[in-house]
Design a protein around this motif. Structure first.
Motif, PDB file in Angstrom:
ATOM      1  N   ALA A  96      -2.667  -8.990  -0.475  1.00 21.31           N
ATOM      2  CA  ALA A  96      -3.743  -8.209   0.128  1.00 21.31           C
ATOM      3  C   ALA A  96      -4.043  -6.973  -0.706  1.00 21.31           C
ATOM      4  O   ALA A  96      -3.131  -6.381  -1.301  1.00 21.31           O
ATOM      5  CB  ALA A  96      -3.383  -7.809   1.556  1.00 21.31           C
ATOM      6  N   ALA A 148     -11.668 -11.116   6.406  1.00 20.90           N
ATOM      7  CA  ALA A 148     -11.403 -12.039   5.294  1.00 20.90           C
ATOM      8  C   ALA A 148     -10.464 -13.179   5.677  1.00 20.90           C
ATOM      9  O   ALA A 148     -10.297 -14.129   4.913  1.00 20.90           O
ATOM     10  CB  ALA A 148     -10.825 -11.273   4.111  1.00 20.90           C
ATOM     11  N   GLY A 149      -9.879 -13.105   6.836  1.00 16.22           N
ATOM     12  CA  GLY A 149      -8.927 -14.126   7.282  1.00 16.22           C
ATOM     13  C   GLY A 149      -7.777 -13.525   8.039  1.00 16.22           C
ATOM     14  O   GLY A 149      -7.131 -14.182   8.856  1.00 16.22           O
ATOM     15  N   LEU A 201      -4.440 -16.037   8.442  1.00 19.40           N
ATOM     16  CA  LEU A 201      -4.354 -16.586   7.089  1.00 19.40           C
ATOM     17  C   LEU A 201      -3.127 -16.056   6.356  1.00 19.40           C
ATOM     18  O   LEU A 201      -2.448 -16.799   5.629  1.00 19.40           O
ATOM     19  CB  LEU A 201      -5.629 -16.256   6.311  1.00 19.40           C
ATOM     20  N   GLU A 249      -0.226 -18.506   4.833  1.00 17.43           N
ATOM     21  CA  GLU A 249       0.152 -18.529   3.427  1.00 17.43           C
ATOM     22  C   GLU A 249       1.647 -18.293   3.249  1.00 17.43           C
ATOM     23  O   GLU A 249       2.324 -18.986   2.487  1.00 17.43           O
ATOM     24  CB  GLU A 249      -0.636 -17.459   2.656  1.00 17.43           C
ATOM     25  N   SER A 299      -9.390 -17.927   2.189  1.00 11.05           N
ATOM     26  CA  SER A 299      -9.866 -16.550   2.300  1.00 11.05           C
ATOM     27  C   SER A 299     -11.388 -16.491   2.241  1.00 11.05           C
ATOM     28  O   SER A 299     -12.032 -17.215   1.465  1.00 11.05           O
ATOM     29  CB  SER A 299      -9.274 -15.702   1.170  1.00 11.05           C
ATOM     30  N   ASP A 343     -12.809 -13.605   1.525  1.00 14.65           N
ATOM     31  CA  ASP A 343     -13.049 -12.591   0.490  1.00 14.65           C
ATOM     32  C   ASP A 343     -11.774 -12.457  -0.329  1.00 14.65           C
ATOM     33  O   ASP A 343     -10.844 -11.754   0.045  1.00 14.65           O
ATOM     34  CB  ASP A 343     -13.432 -11.252   1.117  1.00 14.65           C
ATOM     35  N   LYS A 344     -11.756 -13.127  -1.478  1.00 21.08           N
ATOM     36  CA  LYS A 344     -10.541 -13.175  -2.287  1.00 21.08           C
ATOM     37  C   LYS A 344     -10.265 -11.874  -3.033  1.00 21.08           C
ATOM     38  O   LYS A 344      -9.224 -11.746  -3.676  1.00 21.08           O
ATOM     39  CB  LYS A 344     -10.614 -14.346  -3.259  1.00 21.08           C
ATOM     40  N   LEU A 388      -8.093 -10.532   0.383  1.00 18.38           N
ATOM     41  CA  LEU A 388      -6.976 -11.347   0.840  1.00 18.38           C
ATOM     42  C   LEU A 388      -6.983 -12.635   0.034  1.00 18.38           C
ATOM     43  O   LEU A 388      -7.964 -13.376   0.033  1.00 18.38           O
ATOM     44  CB  LEU A 388      -7.111 -11.651   2.333  1.00 18.38           C
ATOM     45  N   THR A 389      -5.902 -12.895  -0.677  1.00 17.44           N
ATOM     46  CA  THR A 389      -5.870 -14.041  -1.584  1.00 17.44           C
ATOM     47  C   THR A 389      -4.769 -15.015  -1.188  1.00 17.44           C
ATOM     48  O   THR A 389      -4.150 -14.888  -0.129  1.00 17.44           O
ATOM     49  CB  THR A 389      -5.698 -13.563  -3.046  1.00 17.44           C
ATOM     50  N   HIS A 390      -4.532 -15.988  -2.062  1.00 15.13           N
ATOM     51  CA  HIS A 390      -3.582 -17.060  -1.774  1.00 15.13           C
ATOM     52  C   HIS A 390      -2.369 -16.966  -2.694  1.00 15.13           C
ATOM     53  O   HIS A 390      -2.392 -16.274  -3.719  1.00 15.13           O
ATOM     54  CB  HIS A 390      -4.270 -18.416  -1.933  1.00 15.13           C
TER      55      HIS A 390
END
Length: 608
Positions: free
Chosen positions: A334, A350-351, A355, A359, A401, A403-404, A407-409
């Motif tokens: 994040a 964003a999730g 999310l 993850e 997500s 909006d990467k 908040l990403t993976h």
């Protein structure tokens, strides 16, 4: 499970074996006594329900219906807690709908660190956690309650409520958040205005206008400081309903979640269908889950003390080495200000929590097999609440997500570690959060500029004496010295120096909390100056190395040289009768180091 997460968890379990066993034994003894209200004499019980409605008195006489204690931290001055004004009435009505009773058990103090920043009152901030913990315990001590709803959000309030609640670990308890205010001006713009004011380029009117546009309504401040870190931690530990942390106060979903929280805690009591005491929800695995989530999002450094303290209240012994080892293995997923441009509302959109939990679970970084207030298993927290045809339901959260940049993976982390580092060297041990610090600024080796009061930095800055590479050392700010205040008045000055191209860092036995930003800050240094720490012997011009990559914190002076020095006296410059110094003096002097939670006593060792 990720091997490092499992290894750290196993180590905590082994380290805590004796103390956790003693805690659970006490919890089970309390459980075996059944409904404690039944042990009250007629006079006791009559006092306890004297102000209740007739129907409520009948319910409490029968010992078959739950009585829920409400511990509230409402006040009008603290924006995050202002929405709590009407919560007791609404929560009582929700409990009544399922045949239970609710009473306000206690009100606890809730000071605002935003109001007291840079003021003498900030010296009471950390101490207030102990007062809140004791106030919570006092409220729950009447043997009237079968469960509790805890109303708190910010800084020391949530840790204090949790510590106090765990002293009644046989009771089910559920935290009820109120949510963040809606987004104001971008946090990056707010920081820019603060730096311009520190440089003398704008006046107070412009500064106040910017601050007012940022902190503008009821609700939690939207940057990712201690308050929002608390909410994220509580949810991942299973102490709040799934997806409840970051719903705005005026959203209809907020009211539905509050009603459900009240009804759910009734189900969790011995008279309900899902008896789940808080002392079992808070276990070694859930504590590790809270730490992992904090690290994966670049959360507040204050939690390096509060999680340690709260865990010890449940017989679980956690230390900074655990945080550091987990941080090396947990990637940053994040970017929320001060670790990025977004605020907590953007993170939620964003999730959000659903999310994030998905993850981390899918990557083996969270323990799924834990008890929560929503039932067994953390996978429930990959769902998010929705109002569908006026009914509250939980649906599957997003799998990707929205909006990467926020908040990403796991396969595309912002960095491969959590950004929290344990620093060690001859100066002692400290923590540093580097998730917001550019890589080029993470290693600083420069002469010291030593002060014992953050207010002294302004004169040095205005005189141009800071226009060089330097490590600003602020001593005498530890728990025993003055209650360990946050030192955010330093941030605009140090940030301005960094923008000018100078290599700067901060070393202090005080705090910076969740709002520490782009300047490398070695904080919570232990031992503190007043407790024999080497920081008391540092002098202007001494070379200091702060290396956030290797974890080194060193005074680069010959040992014989600093050993020959007299430790400088810590200047307790405020009046003994100012801002509670007289009242809190004995408590302050008894505080332990921040590494052991800065509690007023090492009670875990004494009891267990």
């Amino acid at each position: 499970m990720h091997s490092v997460v499992q290894t750290v968890t196993d180590r905590i379990i082994a380290r805590s074996q004796k103390s956790r066993k003693a805690y659970l034994s006490a919890l089970n003894d309390a459980k075996a006594k059944g409904v404690h209200r039944s042990a009250l004499s007629c006079g006791n019980l009559a006092h306890g329900f004297a102000a209740c409605k007739p129907a409520e008195k009948d319910s409490l006489r029968q010992f078959t219906k739950a009585n829920i204690g409400i511990v509230t931290s409402f006040n009008d001055m603290l924006s995050a807690h202002q929405p709590y004004e009407d919560y007791p009435k609404l929560l009582k009505a929700a409990c009544e709908e399922v045949g239970s009773v609710a009473q306000v058990a206690a009100g606890v103090p809730a000071m605002c660190d935003g109001v007291t920043q840079g003021q003498p009152g900030m010296e009471l901030s950390l101490l207030s956690r102990e007062v809140i913990a004791m106030s919570t315990a006092v409220g729950l001590s009447h043997n009237m309650f079968d469960g509790a709803l805890l109303l708190g959000i910010c800084d020391k309030i949530v840790p204090g409520l949790l510590i106090g609640a765990l002293s009644f670990g046989h009771l089910p308890m559920l935290f009820v958040p109120a949510g963040p205010m809606k987004s104001g001006i971008p946090n990056k713009e707010k920081a820019r205005v603060r730096q311009k004011f520190a440089q003398g380029l704008i006046g107070r009117d412009e500064l106040l206008a910017a601050e007012s546009a940022s902190y503008h309504s009821a609700g939690t401040c939207t940057f990712y400081g201690t308050a929002n870190s608390n909410q994220l931690m509580l949810e991942v530990m299973g102490l709040q309903l799934p997806g409840s942390s970051f719903v705005n106060p005026d959203d209809p979903l907020r009211e539905a979640l509050n009603n459900m929280a009240a009804k759910q805690v009734c189900r969790l009591t011995e008279m309900g269908t899902q008896y789940t005491p808080i002392g079992e929800v808070v276990c070694e695995k859930s504590v590790v889950n809270g730490i992992v989530a904090l690290l994966a999002t670049g959360g507040s450094t204050n939690l390096t003390m509060h999680i340690v303290a709260a865990a010890r209240a449940a017989g679980i012994i956690v230390n900074w080495d655990d945080f550091s080892e987990l941080s090396d293995a947990v990637p940053l997923l994040a970017r929320v200000y001060p670790n990025g441009h977004a605020d907590i509302n953007h993170f939620h959109a964003a999730g959000g929590m659903a999310l994030l939990v998905k993850e981390l679970l899918d990557g083996g970084l969270l323990h799924e097999d834990v008890q929560t207030v929503a039932g067994f298993g953390l996978r429930k927290y990959t769902q998010e609440p929705r109002l569908i045809d006026g009914e509250l339901r939980w649906v599957e959260g997003p799998s990707a997500s929205l909006d990467k940049e926020v908040l990403t993976h796991l396969d595309t982390p912002f960095q491969n570690n959590g950004g929290l580092k344990l620093l060690k060297g001859n100066l002692g041990r400290a923590v540093i959060k580097v998730s917001a610090v550019p890589e080029k600024n993470r290693i600083v080796e420069a002469p010291a500029i030593v002060i014992d009061d953050q207010n002294k930095l302004d004169a040095l800055f205005q005189a141009g004496e800071l226009d060089r590479d330097c490590v600003v050392v602020v001593k005498g700010q530890g728990p025993k010295a003055n209650g360990m205040p946050e030192l955010h008045k330093l941030t605009p000055y140090l940030g301005s120096l960094q923008d000018k191209g100078f290599s700067v860092a901060l070393v202090t036995d005080g705090r910076m909390s969740g709002a520490s930003g782009k300047v490398p800050a070695a904080i919570h240094l232990t031992p503190e100056a007043l407790d024999g720490g080497l920081i008391a012997k540092v002098q202007d011009g001494d070379l200091i190395r702060v290396n956030a990559e290797t974890g080194e914190l060193s005074l680069l002076v010959e040992e014989a040289t600093y050993q020959a020095r007299e430790a400088s006296q810590v200047d307790l410059h405020h009046s003994a009768y100012g801002m509670g110094r007289e009242l809190f003096g004995s408590l302050r002097r008894s505080l332990s180091s921040p590494e052991t939670g800065a509690r007023s006593t090492n009670a875990i060792d004494e009891i267990y």
